[in-house]
Motif scaffolding. Sequence first.
Motif: not given
Length: 233
Positions: A47-73
């Motif tokens: 909403r703030m057109n801060d695409y750099k921040k949005a990209k950083m949030l995506f990478e932080d979320f995926t790197n620190n939360q999702l990666e290392g978990s197991y994909m459901d079947n």
Amino acid sequence: MKKLLLVLLFIGPTVFSQQNLQDRTFFSQVLFEHLSDYNKKADLAYRMNDYKKAKMLFEDFTNNQLEGSYMDNFKFSNLKKKQVELYDYEKPVFLITYSSWCIPSKGEIPALNDLAAQYKDQIDFVVLFWDTRDKAKEMARQFSSNISVVYVDERENNGAYVVKQLKHSLGLPTCFLLSDDKKIMEIRRSVFPALQTEPEKAYRENFIALETSISKNLINEYEEVYAENISLE
């Protein structure tokens, strides 16, 4: 005693397999716990057109939360209307999600086709369309026979949490690099070269980015491939 040993041999692998599954943290579980907080922050950044921040949030979320978990079947269908499960693929999986209304970036499909030809003996390449069979079948003509093109029609799969969230939580297109036991090694967005980029340059950008991720996460050739790709940039 012999009968007992036979029983243990029969049920042992099943018990251990179930125990291994119970010990895992699954993608759907992590999403349930953390997705709401991520969405609030990401929505504000957009909403703030801060695409750099949005990209950083995506990478932080995926790197620190999702990666290392197991994909459901979860289940999907191939173009012959046969139902398939993710765990039917025994090799590491390169999974990329698309939809007919989401245009692949310039050079991405040729790069995927060449990578699938190069690594077909080591990796299963799966392109998942969130769409009807007819639309997935039409789009599938662009992909080589080394790539499994499958689809999920949400009208027929509206009960599965992971199916909904795979599409709606991280956007499209998104790449998931999964080990042979379906551990999430990396989640990445597609490379989007500028519209004016020459086709060959766009192809190289996609090929190098994707091959570097594949070699780093799914095969044991990272150092060699990385050095070669750096020399080509």
